[in-house]
Design a protein around this motif. Structure first.
Motif, short mmCIF file in Angstrom:
data_model
loop_
_atom_site.label_atom_id
_atom_site.label_comp_id
_atom_site.label_asym_id
_atom_site.label_seq_id
_atom_site.Cartn_x
_atom_site.Cartn_y
_atom_site.Cartn_z
N TRP A 72 75.17 28.93 66.47
CA TRP A 72 75.97 29.54 65.41
C TRP A 72 77.16 30.22 66.09
CZ3 TRP A 72 74.60 29.97 60.04
CH2 TRP A 72 73.36 29.41 59.71
N LYS A 73 78.20 29.46 66.41
CA LYS A 73 79.36 30.03 67.09
C LYS A 73 80.12 31.00 66.20
CE LYS A 73 80.02 26.25 70.36
NZ LYS A 73 79.61 27.04 71.52
N SER A 74 79.98 30.82 64.89
CA SER A 74 80.57 31.75 63.93
C SER A 74 79.61 31.90 62.76
CB SER A 74 81.93 31.24 63.44
OG SER A 74 81.78 29.99 62.77
N LEU A 75 79.78 32.98 62.01
CA LEU A 75 78.91 33.23 60.87
C LEU A 75 79.67 32.91 59.58
CD1 LEU A 75 77.29 36.57 62.05
CD2 LEU A 75 76.28 34.29 62.07
N PRO A 76 79.09 32.11 58.69
CA PRO A 76 79.79 31.68 57.48
C PRO A 76 79.95 32.82 56.46
CG PRO A 76 77.51 30.95 57.42
CD PRO A 76 77.72 31.56 58.76
N SER A 77 80.98 32.67 55.63
CA SER A 77 81.25 33.69 54.61
C SER A 77 80.14 33.75 53.57
CB SER A 77 82.59 33.43 53.93
OG SER A 77 82.60 32.14 53.34
N SER A 78 79.34 32.68 53.48
CA SER A 78 78.22 32.68 52.54
C SER A 78 77.21 33.77 52.86
CB SER A 78 77.52 31.31 52.54
OG SER A 78 77.05 30.98 53.84
N LEU A 79 77.27 34.31 54.08
CA LEU A 79 76.38 35.40 54.47
C LEU A 79 76.58 36.63 53.59
CD1 LEU A 79 74.25 36.43 56.46
CD2 LEU A 79 76.08 37.01 58.04
N LEU A 80 77.76 36.73 52.99
CA LEU A 80 78.05 37.86 52.10
C LEU A 80 77.12 37.90 50.90
CD1 LEU A 80 81.95 37.83 52.19
CD2 LEU A 80 80.48 39.73 52.89
N LYS A 81 76.54 36.76 50.55
CA LYS A 81 75.58 36.71 49.44
C LYS A 81 74.30 37.48 49.76
CE LYS A 81 77.99 33.65 46.96
NZ LYS A 81 78.54 33.93 45.60
N LEU A 82 74.12 37.79 51.07
CA LEU A 82 72.91 38.50 51.51
C LEU A 82 73.25 39.92 51.95
CD1 LEU A 82 71.40 35.60 53.68
CD2 LEU A 82 70.91 36.12 51.28
N ASN A 83 74.12 40.57 51.18
CA ASN A 83 74.61 41.88 51.61
C ASN A 83 73.58 43.00 51.51
OD1 ASN A 83 74.50 42.16 48.87
ND2 ASN A 83 76.68 42.60 48.58
N GLN A 84 72.33 42.65 51.10
CA GLN A 84 71.27 43.65 51.08
C GLN A 84 70.60 43.79 52.44
OE1 GLN A 84 70.99 40.61 50.03
NE2 GLN A 84 68.92 39.79 50.34
N LEU A 85 71.00 42.97 53.41
CA LEU A 85 70.39 43.00 54.74
C LEU A 85 70.52 44.38 55.38
CD1 LEU A 85 71.66 39.57 56.15
CD2 LEU A 85 69.30 40.15 55.54
N GLN A 86 69.45 44.80 56.05
CA GLN A 86 69.45 46.08 56.76
C GLN A 86 69.44 45.90 58.27
OE1 GLN A 86 65.93 47.16 54.27
NE2 GLN A 86 66.90 49.15 54.20
N GLU A 87 69.17 44.67 58.71
CA GLU A 87 69.08 44.43 60.16
C GLU A 87 69.49 43.00 60.47
OE1 GLU A 87 65.60 44.79 63.62
OE2 GLU A 87 65.49 46.02 61.79
N TRP A 88 70.36 42.87 61.49
CA TRP A 88 70.69 41.54 62.02
C TRP A 88 70.10 41.42 63.41
CZ3 TRP A 88 76.56 40.08 61.20
CH2 TRP A 88 76.86 40.09 59.83
N GLN A 89 69.36 40.34 63.66
CA GLN A 89 68.88 40.01 65.00
C GLN A 89 69.33 38.59 65.31
OE1 GLN A 89 64.70 40.70 65.56
NE2 GLN A 89 64.75 42.76 64.69
N ILE A 90 70.45 38.47 66.00
CA ILE A 90 71.04 37.17 66.28
C ILE A 90 71.18 37.01 67.79
CG2 ILE A 90 73.03 35.67 65.84
CD1 ILE A 90 73.55 37.26 63.30
N HIS A 91 70.28 36.23 68.41
CA HIS A 91 70.21 36.09 69.86
C HIS A 91 70.41 34.64 70.30
CE1 HIS A 91 66.99 39.38 69.12
NE2 HIS A 91 68.18 39.93 69.16
#
Length: 311
Positions: A72-91
């Motif tokens: 995932w070299k970049s994160l898509p704008s569709s991620l905005l649909k999940l704006n309730q997220l409290q934690e990102w773990q992207i490794h």
């Protein structure tokens, strides 16, 4: 002559008609192509959103996005649909940049982006529309850039094992940040503005190229843990002796210019602390540094002055 004029007029009329038809055809093709591209984008966003939703879990009441060992070299704008997220773990995803829209995730508490290839983050994410006008002016003069939405609730930030050469201004301005890991990057120094992180209590800086620490570090009154192992520090600033809440430090594997001898250890815990070049080591080092400075001052005071004997 008249026939030639009529013929030329007819040719021009036919040419004009065909030019209009060709122009309309090209415009229709362009619109169709744009529509197809739009459909592709919509489809890709739906696919990426479906894929992202599969990565969302719940742990201890928190909504967490977990992505690991996928590209995932970049994160898509569709991620905005999940704006309730409290934690990102992207490794280990090869992520190159944090998107600016991250500032719209105002419920974000933990941001763990370790083991990627990130070298910068959006300057505005540490700023708030709720700040007073005078403070906003100060931050703008500090070249923090225009503010977006602020990550006001973020307490935990892990940017270790990336490509940072300095601590981003946005990080310095995160009001609730308590835990920060910038280990295994390419930091060479800490900014004087490090003191802005008033809430920080745990600071990981291991495996960088830091050569010195700013005096302002002593203004971080809540700091209880700082790990500086495997850097290029040649000295420990005397001001660190004034940090009353400091409970754990690690200066191991630094080319410090003074050699200090610690008193014999009385327990296993003390021995482990000594191996880590910890708090006891730091205070002993600072004592030796003050003693050496006093000796140098005394030498200057007591050194014999030249006397002129020619009269």
């Amino acid at each position: 002559m008249t026939e030639n004029v009529v013929c030329t007029g007819a040719v021009n009329a036919v040419k004009e008609v065909w030019e209009k038809r060709i122009k309309k055809h090209n415009e229709d093709l362009k619109r169709e192509k744009e529509f197809q591209h739009k459909l592709v984008r919509i489809w890709e966003e739906r696919v990426s959103l479906t894929k992202l939703k599969e990565k969302v879990t719940r742990e201890d009441g928190r909504v967490i996005l977990k992505i690991e060992k996928e590209e995932w070299k970049s994160l898509p704008s569709s991620l905005l649909k999940l704006n309730q997220l409290q934690e990102w773990q992207i490794h280990r995803t090869g992520l190159l940049k944090i998107p600016e829209f991250i500032g719209r995730f105002q419920n974000l508490i933990v941001l763990d982006l370790s083991r990627n290839i990130i070298s910068e983050i959006p300057r505005g994410i540490g700023m708030s529309s709720k700040l007073s006008p005078s403070l906003n002016k100060i931050l703008k003069r500090a070249e923090c850039g225009p503010w977006l939405c602020s990550l006001l609730k973020l307490t935990h930030l892990d940017l270790s094992m990336n490509q940072f050469t300095t601590i981003p201004p946005a990080v310095l301005n995160m009001p609730a940040l308590e835990w920060l890991d910038m280990g295994s990057n390419r930091l060479e120094q800490l900014p004087d503005a490090i003191e802005r992180m008033k809430s920080l209590h745990t600071f990981w800086l291991q495996r960088n190229q830091i050569t010195c620490l700013p005096e302002t570090i002593s203004n971080m009154k809540n700091l209880g843990t700082i790990v500086l192992s495997n850097n290029k520090l040649q000295d420990i600033p005397l001001c660190m002796g004034e940090m009353e809440n400091l409970r754990f430090v690690n200066f191991r594997d630094n080319p410090l210019k003074l050699e200090v001898t610690l008193p014999p250890s009385e327990s296993v815990d003390e021995e482990e602390e000594r191996e880590l070049f910890g708090l006891q080591f730091m205070h002993t080092y600072l004592q030796e540094s003050r003693r050496k400075a006093d000796d140098e001052d005394n030498c200057l005071i007591t050194s014999p002055t030249s006397i002129n004997t020619d009269e």
